[in-house]
Every structure is written in structure tokens, then in C-alpha cells.
Design an enzyme around this catalytic site. Structure first.
Site, PDB file in Angstrom:
ATOM      1  N   ASP A 134       2.390  -6.802   2.814  1.00 26.11           N
ATOM      2  CA  ASP A 134       1.249  -5.949   3.155  1.00 26.11           C
ATOM      3  C   ASP A 134       1.783  -4.622   3.718  1.00 26.11           C
ATOM      4  OD1 ASP A 134      -1.275  -4.948   3.518  1.00 26.11           O
ATOM      5  OD2 ASP A 134      -1.830  -6.308   5.141  1.00 26.11           O
TER       6      ASP A 134
ATOM      7  N   ASN B 182      -4.174  -5.387  10.340  1.00 26.55           N
ATOM      8  CA  ASN B 182      -5.328  -6.181   9.916  1.00 26.55           C
ATOM      9  C   ASN B 182      -4.949  -7.167   8.830  1.00 26.55           C
ATOM     10  OD1 ASN B 182      -7.040  -4.763  11.613  1.00 26.55           O
ATOM     11  ND2 ASN B 182      -7.390  -3.182  10.068  1.00 26.55           N
TER      12      ASN B 182
ATOM     13  N   HIS C 186       0.879  -1.183   0.000  1.00 33.83           N
ATOM     14  CA  HIS C 186       0.000   0.000   0.000  1.00 33.83           C
ATOM     15  C   HIS C 186       0.915   1.231   0.000  1.00 33.83           C
ATOM     16  CE1 HIS C 186      -3.679  -2.282   1.381  1.00 33.83           C
ATOM     17  NE2 HIS C 186      -2.757  -3.076   1.903  1.00 33.83           N
ATOM     18  N   LEU C 187       1.207   1.739  -1.184  1.00 28.60           N
ATOM     19  CA  LEU C 187       2.125   2.890  -1.225  1.00 28.60           C
ATOM     20  C   LEU C 187       1.379   4.221  -1.080  1.00 28.60           C
ATOM     21  CD1 LEU C 187       4.802   1.703  -3.809  1.00 28.60           C
ATOM     22  CD2 LEU C 187       4.634   1.286  -1.353  1.00 28.60           C
TER      23      LEU C 187
END
Ligand code: DOR
Ligand code: ZN
Length: 451
Positions: A319, A292, A78-79
Site C-alpha cells: 500500500d 488508512n 499508489h504512485l
């Protein structure tokens, strides 16, 4: 005629999981020649790689005492660009990737705004084309009634727990409609309808550290049941490839094994934090390890670790989910661990110490993700493949204890207690030297992997 680069005295981890010593020639970004003179089942002992001369003009280097592994594939990052670049951004996040030996990232679509339309997808692609230092692919976020992912997407991501402004997709009917429309679906398998929202009242003694109690195992079990129902109801010809993202429980490992025995095209991903940590670490370290799905019990961790060793897990991603340190320290901390810059060192350390085999290393670090997502010429060192290479050194000494510069804007080293037995010294992306000893080479860009 493109550029040619020759590596003498190279010791590379081949497709057969043996180390080959000889000459590697790179031309036009791909491996043009591999001339191995002898092979061994282990890299050479650590030594200094002082012989490396990585001047920008160098066309020929001596690999010295290091060894070369395929650049890693991190299929889940997730950049956060566009929308929340202050948390990381493409340029900084891919610099962190290089530090971890990662040469390909697949970026998740829960941006602000979420990537749900062709227009947003194209705008994000244009940003990556301009800024990414490594090769990349992008996901589209699944929404009810959404379009089929374009050919240039890695697939769609389904969040069964809200991960952006959009509603989660939980029930079997909605899942089935997505399955029928898509070829490849990555699923965050926690059914948010099973979450508890007021656990502080029941567990006051735990203070604020209740994240793992909010998101119980029952949410995973319910999610798997709905996925299975949707899969059964989807006509066999229309079923997509399924990837269960960030497996964290015994139940997911058992479920994936059972589905594979039935012939389902299901793949299992996990992340280093699920086999290195348990909820005890979260309780000890607090919100910096809030993630999560949450870190779970010692038994879950042991099951994930077994599956990493024995094949129950197909590939390891990070992640990578960075948040600003002030957000993490705040009263309502966001979830996410940003670990991409330690992915290569962790997996290499496990292989160097014999805790996983080199064959397993190859599968977990890139080969299986490349197969799963159809990455042409990535995830292995073979003639004709792209020259995505990580130059490593083994040994406790090489790993060192010296204070290291953290690259991610999350500014936290989650694996400070892990014993590293290997480190990355340099990285090549498509035959271009992109990173050497902590320094990013400016002007090196990755390519989109689906073209
Ligand atoms: O911890 C997480 N953070 N898990 C997710 O699924 C989403 C991610 C994020 O985007 O912050
Ligand atoms: Zn994620």
C-alpha cells in the site's frame, strides 16, 4: 534471436521452496533453462558477492555467494501519476520498487483525477508504458453505474471510505451493483459512515494523535457485513473475485476464513506495517505512521502476524502511499506509509530467520498475488516464466547498519527499528538487469502484465 544471459553458480529458490544450485539460462526475457545440481532447504550462508560483474555488456555472470528469489509482486501501490507526481511519480516509485526487489506493481486508481473512465485509464497506461521501470498493471476505480473494467485492467477498486474526490461506495445495494458488473474487486473495507469526526474533544489528552480513534473497528465490521450481504445477493455465477485490501484487524482474518470455508472466492491482503506495528507505534512516531486503515491494537497485530505465518493472509503488499514530508509534518497530515523499498528485505528477513517458511515466503511475496490477479509467468522461478529475479544476500552483516539512501519522495524509513537479515543486491526485470547495488539502469522498462 533475442538476448541470452547465463548465470553460473546460481542458487535459486525454486517452486518447490527448495534452493537449487546450478546454472540458469535466460533467453528472450524468460527463463530458458534451469540446471540444478543439488538442492537444500536453506540458502548458503552470507558471504561477499564480490564476484558479481554486472557490466552492461555482461552476458554471463557468476552468482557467487548470493541467492536468487522471484522478483516480488506488490499488488497495491499508489504512485500518484498522473496528477500528483510531486509526491512520487512512476519513474521514482518504480526505482523504489526495484530497491525492494519488486518487479511487478499493481497501481491504484485514486489519482487526481481518479481513474474512472476508459479515457483516463488509457492515458495512465500510456504514462506507465513510457516510464515504468518494472512490470505493471492498473486498477479502475469503481463508481456507481461505472463501466466494466477493461481486459487490460487488474480489476476495480472500491473505496468504502473516501480516498479521492469521489464519494465512497458503502451500502450493500451499491456494492451489489458493482459486484454484478465486475470480475475482480479489491475493497478498502472501512465503512466511513462509522467514522468519528470530532474525537479531539473527547480525547484531549491524546493531543493531535487521534487518527486511529476516528476510524474505529466498527467501521471494518460494518463494511464486512455489507460486503457479505452484497455477495449473498449477487447470483453465484456473477460474483467477482474479492480481495480484502490491507487487512488490519482480527475481524477481517476471521471473516475471510469463514467466507473461504463457504467456498467464496475471497483473498486477504495485508501490509508489513500491520504485522510489525500497532497503534502504540503511531502514538510514539506520530503522523509519519498515520495510515488508512489505521494501525490497531497489539491483539490485531498479533492476529495479522499469525495469519501471515499460517496462511490466513494470501499475500503481502505495501500500500505504498507516499506524501511529501512537509505535508506529513503539517497540521492536517494525509494518511499513508511508503514502504515499497523495504518489502523484499522484510519478507526475506522473516524467511532467513525461520519466522516464516520459504514456502510461505513464496506465496506471500508473489505466487499468490500472481494467481489472484492472473499474472502470466510471474511470481515464481520456473522454466518458461519471465526472468523477474531478485538477487539477495543473507545475514545481519549483509543487511548492514550503514546509512541507506532512501529512494521514495516520502523520504522516511518506516522500518528503521526492524532488524534486517537480508538485502537485495540486484534485480532483473524480464531478463534485463534493472538495478544493481543502489543504481538504476537507465532505459530498462517494464511491460504491462495484462496484454
Ligand atoms: O493510507 C492510505 N493512503 N490509505 C489509503 O487507502 C489511501 C492511501 C492514499 O492514497 O494516500
Ligand atoms: Zn491503498
Amino acid at each position: 534471436m533475442g538476448m541470452r544471459f547465463q548465470i553460473d553458480n546460481a542458487c535459486w529458490l525454486g517452486e518447490d521452496a527448495w534452493f537449487h544450485r546450478g546454472t540458469m539460462v535466460i533467453a528472450d526475457g524468460r527463463i530458458a533453462r534451469l540446471e540444478g545440481r543439488f538442492a537444500s532447504d536453506h540458502p548458503l550462508p552470507a558471504g561477499s558477492a564480490a564476484g558479481w560483474r554486472w557490466t552492461p555488456a555482461a552476458r554471463r555472470i557468476d552468482a557467487g555467494e548470493g541467492f536468487i528469489v522471484p522478483g516480488l509482486v506488490d499488488a497495491h501501490v499508489h504512485l500518484r501519476e498522473p496528477g500528483q507526481a510531486y509526491k512520487e511519480g512512476i519513474a521514482n516509485g518504480t526505482a523504489a520498487a526495484l530497491k525492494g526487489g519488486v518487479t511487478t506493481v499493481l497501481d491504484m486508481p485514486n489519482n487526481r483525477l481518479p481513474i474512472t473512465t476508459a479515457g483516463r485509464f488509457e492515458r495512465k497506461r500510456a504514462l506507465f508504458a513510457r516510464k515504468s521501470r518494472v512490470n505493471y498493471g492498473l486498477f479502475l476505480q469503481a463508481v456507481e453505474g461505472g463501466a466494466k473494467a477493461p481486459e487490460t485492467a487488474a480489476g476495480v477498486k472500491i473505496f468504502m471510505a473516501k480516498g479521492s474526490a469521489l464519494d465512497a461506495i458503502c451500502d450493500a445495494g451499491a456494492l451489489e451493483r458493482v459486484f454484478r458488473a465486475q470480475d475482480l474487486v479489491v475493497i478498502h473495507a472501512e465503512d466511513e459512515r462509522e467514522f468519528f469526526h470530532r474525537v479531539e474533544k473527547s480525547f484531549p489528552q491524546r493531543g493531535k494523535l487521534v487518527h486511529h480513534l476516528r476510524r474505529p473497528r466498527a467501521a471494518v465490521v460494518a463494511a464486512l457485513a455489507s460486503i457479505e450481504t452484497a455477495w449473498r445477493r449477487t447470483p453465484a455465477k456473477q460474483r467477482p473475485r474479492l480481495v480484502i485490501a490491507h487487512c488490519s484487524t482480527v475481524e477481517e482474518i476471521d471473516w475471510v476464513a469463514r467466507m473461504k470455508r463457504r467456498g467464496a472466492d475471497v483473498w486477504a491482503e495485508t501490509c508489513p506495517h500491520y504485522f510489525l506495528f500497532s497503534e502504540k507505534d503511531y502514538l510514539a512516531q506520530g503522523s509519519r505512521l498515520q495510515v488508512n486503515p489505521p494501525l490497531r491494537t497489539g491483539e490485531d497485530r498479533a492476529a495479522i502476524w499469525e495469519a501471515v505465518k499460517n496462511g490466513g493472509i494470501d499475500f503481502v503488499s505495501t500500500d505504498h502511499a507516499p506524501h511529501a514530508p512537509a505535508e506529513k509534518a503539517g497540521r492536517n497530515p494525509p494518511s499513508g506509509i511508503a514502504g515499497i523499498e523495504w518489502l523484499g528485505p522484510i519478507l526475506l528477513s522473516l524467511a532467513v530467520r525461520g519466522e516464516i517458511s520459504w514456502k510461505r515466503y513464496l506465496e506471500l511475496a508473489g505466487r499468490n498475488a500472481a494467481r489472484c490477479f492472473g499474472l502470466e509467468g510471474r511470481g515464481g522461478i520456473r522454466k518458461g516464466a519471465w526472468a523477474d529475479l531478485a538477487f539477495a544476500e543473507a545475514g545481519e552483516k549483509a543487511a548492514g547498519k550503514a546509512a541507506e539512501k532512501i529512494v521514495t519522495r516520502a523520504a522516511f524509513h518506516p522500518f528503521g527499528h526492524f532488524t534486517f537479515s537480508a538485502r537485495i543486491r540486484a534485480v532483473m526485470v524480464d531478463g534485463q538487469v534493472a538495478w544493481v547495488d543502489g543504481r538504476v539502469r537507465r532505459g530498462v522498462h517494464g511491460k504491462e502484465v495484462f496484454q
